[in-house]
Design an enzyme around this catalytic site. Structure first.
Site, mmCIF file in Angstrom:
data_model
loop_
_atom_site.group_PDB
_atom_site.id
_atom_site.type_symbol
_atom_site.label_atom_id
_atom_site.label_comp_id
_atom_site.label_asym_id
_atom_site.label_seq_id
_atom_site.Cartn_x
_atom_site.Cartn_y
_atom_site.Cartn_z
ATOM 1 N N GLU A 186 -91.393 -35.703 46.675
ATOM 2 C CA GLU A 186 -92.644 -35.217 46.449
ATOM 3 C C GLU A 186 -93.022 -35.340 45.035
ATOM 4 O OE1 GLU A 186 -95.509 -32.595 47.098
ATOM 5 O OE2 GLU A 186 -95.615 -33.528 45.099
ATOM 6 N N GLY B 233 -93.715 -41.544 46.889
ATOM 7 C CA GLY B 233 -93.142 -42.098 48.162
ATOM 8 C C GLY B 233 -93.553 -43.513 48.364
ATOM 9 N N ASP C 123 -96.858 -36.148 54.483
ATOM 10 C CA ASP C 123 -97.520 -34.830 54.655
ATOM 11 C C ASP C 123 -98.118 -34.973 53.039
ATOM 12 O OD1 ASP C 123 -96.353 -31.362 54.190
ATOM 13 O OD2 ASP C 123 -98.410 -32.138 54.475
ATOM 14 N N SER C 124 -99.410 -35.788 53.123
ATOM 15 C CA SER C 124 -99.907 -35.964 52.011
ATOM 16 C C SER C 124 -101.175 -35.313 51.509
ATOM 17 C CB SER C 124 -100.033 -37.476 51.692
ATOM 18 O OG SER C 124 -101.415 -37.712 52.326
ATOM 19 N N ASP D 12 -105.308 -35.699 50.269
ATOM 20 C CA ASP D 12 -106.449 -36.530 50.580
ATOM 21 C C ASP D 12 -106.055 -38.092 50.185
ATOM 22 O OD1 ASP D 12 -108.689 -34.127 50.455
ATOM 23 O OD2 ASP D 12 -107.496 -34.553 52.074
HETATM 24 N N1 SAM Z 1 -101.805 -30.525 53.610
HETATM 25 C C1 SAM Z 1 -100.449 -29.851 53.545
HETATM 26 C C2 SAM Z 1 -100.614 -28.812 54.282
HETATM 27 O O1 SAM Z 1 -101.353 -28.415 54.664
HETATM 28 O O2 SAM Z 1 -99.641 -27.915 54.078
HETATM 29 C C3 SAM Z 1 -100.196 -29.752 52.142
HETATM 30 C C4 SAM Z 1 -99.926 -31.154 51.484
HETATM 31 S S1 SAM Z 1 -98.845 -31.178 50.340
HETATM 32 C C5 SAM Z 1 -98.936 -29.855 49.308
HETATM 33 C C6 SAM Z 1 -99.348 -32.795 49.677
HETATM 34 C C7 SAM Z 1 -98.469 -33.382 48.611
HETATM 35 O O3 SAM Z 1 -98.683 -34.684 48.404
HETATM 36 C C8 SAM Z 1 -98.728 -32.814 47.181
HETATM 37 O O4 SAM Z 1 -97.780 -31.716 46.774
HETATM 38 C C9 SAM Z 1 -98.821 -34.176 46.428
HETATM 39 O O5 SAM Z 1 -98.239 -33.608 45.213
HETATM 40 C C10 SAM Z 1 -98.008 -34.912 47.233
HETATM 41 N N2 SAM Z 1 -98.380 -36.229 46.931
HETATM 42 C C11 SAM Z 1 -99.486 -37.050 46.823
HETATM 43 N N3 SAM Z 1 -99.173 -38.323 46.413
HETATM 44 C C12 SAM Z 1 -97.861 -38.635 46.580
HETATM 45 C C13 SAM Z 1 -96.865 -39.737 46.580
HETATM 46 N N4 SAM Z 1 -97.492 -40.803 46.138
HETATM 47 N N5 SAM Z 1 -95.683 -39.469 46.646
HETATM 48 C C14 SAM Z 1 -95.457 -38.103 46.890
HETATM 49 N N6 SAM Z 1 -95.887 -37.364 47.202
HETATM 50 C C15 SAM Z 1 -97.377 -37.081 46.871
#
Ligand code: SAM
Length: 283
Positions: free
Chosen positions: A109, A141, A158-159, A161
């Site tokens: 994350e 990631g 689980d990213s 958008d």
């Molecule tokens: N949509 C999910 C749900 O319904 O539960 C929640 C998504 S989760 C909160 C999305 C996460 O992806 C975010 O915390 C964001 O910081 C993380 N994220 C975005 N780009 C990323 C990357 N390149 N590497 C790791 N994490 C990333």
């Protein structure tokens, strides 16, 4: 004086919004990556917002987290090592840990603030993060999968958008790296946006994904707090499609307690409407 009539409105693509009545604003802040708010709402309980968008809510989170985790993990005969990319709220990790074969989960994350505030305000979602099988890495990631050939039985993306730091998590190069990071028979799932509102994005995501996983295809679920309430996930595998008996056998080992996923939903989720099939045909 009457109480304040407070509403939160998520605006999707400038032209459509979903509104919820707000009881309280629990936290507001920002990290180097995004703004983060936690609000308490009448309809959905506590809600995590990133950059003003619904991420997860106490009331409907089970749908998304059960579907992103149990469709791939029930499609693999014996998943032991799992990678979750994004997922800082912990809901996906909580569901992964239900599988008795899972020995180790890497959560990658990029934003530590998401983990910290999910632990503080969303304990029923973040509860799995302290399990001894879980290790959390505050990394990108995209970079993480580059040099981990053959490291995982399952990768769950689980990213957010496809904007900001998440853009590269939908690119052909990333999916090729995931393919290499998976062992033989390995499986991948990823949240892949709205087939109704995000047609261009969905078409390009599956065109990218199919370069690495030619048989990749979407499955869907109804997620009330996502635009239009109808959401899709990618399923991709280095192995054969699972026999229905295997899905049922792995479901039986989960020990009950699921509120959305079951073997019938697993099969039905891959049945798609014509407009979505046409979109994929174009992909
Ligand atoms: N949509 C999910 C749900 O319904 O539960 C929640 C998504 S989760 C909160 C999305 C996460 O992806 C975010 O915390 C964001 O910081 C993380 N994220 C975005 N780009 C990323 C990357 N390149 N590497 C790791 N994490 C990333």
């Amino acid at each position: 004086m009457g109480g304040l009539d407070l509403w939160f409105r998520e605006i999707h693509k400038d032209d459509i919004a979903l509104g919820v009545r707000v009881k309280d604003v629990l936290w507001r802040g920002k990290s180097a990556f995004q703004t983060l708010d936690v609000i308490d709402t009448e309809m959905f309980g506590r809600v995590l917002l990133l950059d003003g968008l619904f991420m997860t809510t106490e009331r409907d989170e089970f749908i998304y987290h059960e579907m992103i985790a149990h469709v791939p993990l029930s499609s693999h005969p014996e998943p032991r090592r799992v990678l979750v990319i994004g997922g800082g709220d912990g809901g996906t990790v909580r569901e992964v840990l239900r599988h008795p074969t899972v020995e180790r989960v890497d959560l990658v994350e990029i934003d530590r603030l998401v983990v910290d505030k999910s632990r503080e305000f969303l304990p029923t979602i973040a509860c799995g993060l302290d399990d001894p099988r879980v290790s959390i890495h505050y990394e990108d990631g995209i970079r993480w999968v580059r040099d981990r050939a053959g490291a995982y039985d399952a990768i769950l993306v689980d990213s957010t958008d496809p904007v900001g730091p998440a853009v590269g998590l939908f690119a052909a190069e990333f999916y090729a790296d995931c393919h290499r990071a998976l062992r033989d028979g390995g499986v991948l799932s990823a949240q892949t946006e709205s087939p109704f509102f995000d047609r261009e994005e969905v078409a390009s995501i599956y065109a990218n994904l199919r370069q690495a996983f030619p048989a990749a295809r979407p499955y869907t679920a109804s997620v009330p707090t996502y635009p239009g309430g109808y959401w899709c996930f990618a399923w991709a595998s280095k192995g054969p499609d699972p026999a229905p008996e295997q899905v049922r056998e792995r479901y039986a080992r989960l020990g009950g307690g699921l509120k959305y996923y079951n073997p019938e939903i697993h099969a039905a989720a891959f049945v798609l409407p014509n407009y979505f099939l046409d979109l994929l045909g174009a992909a």
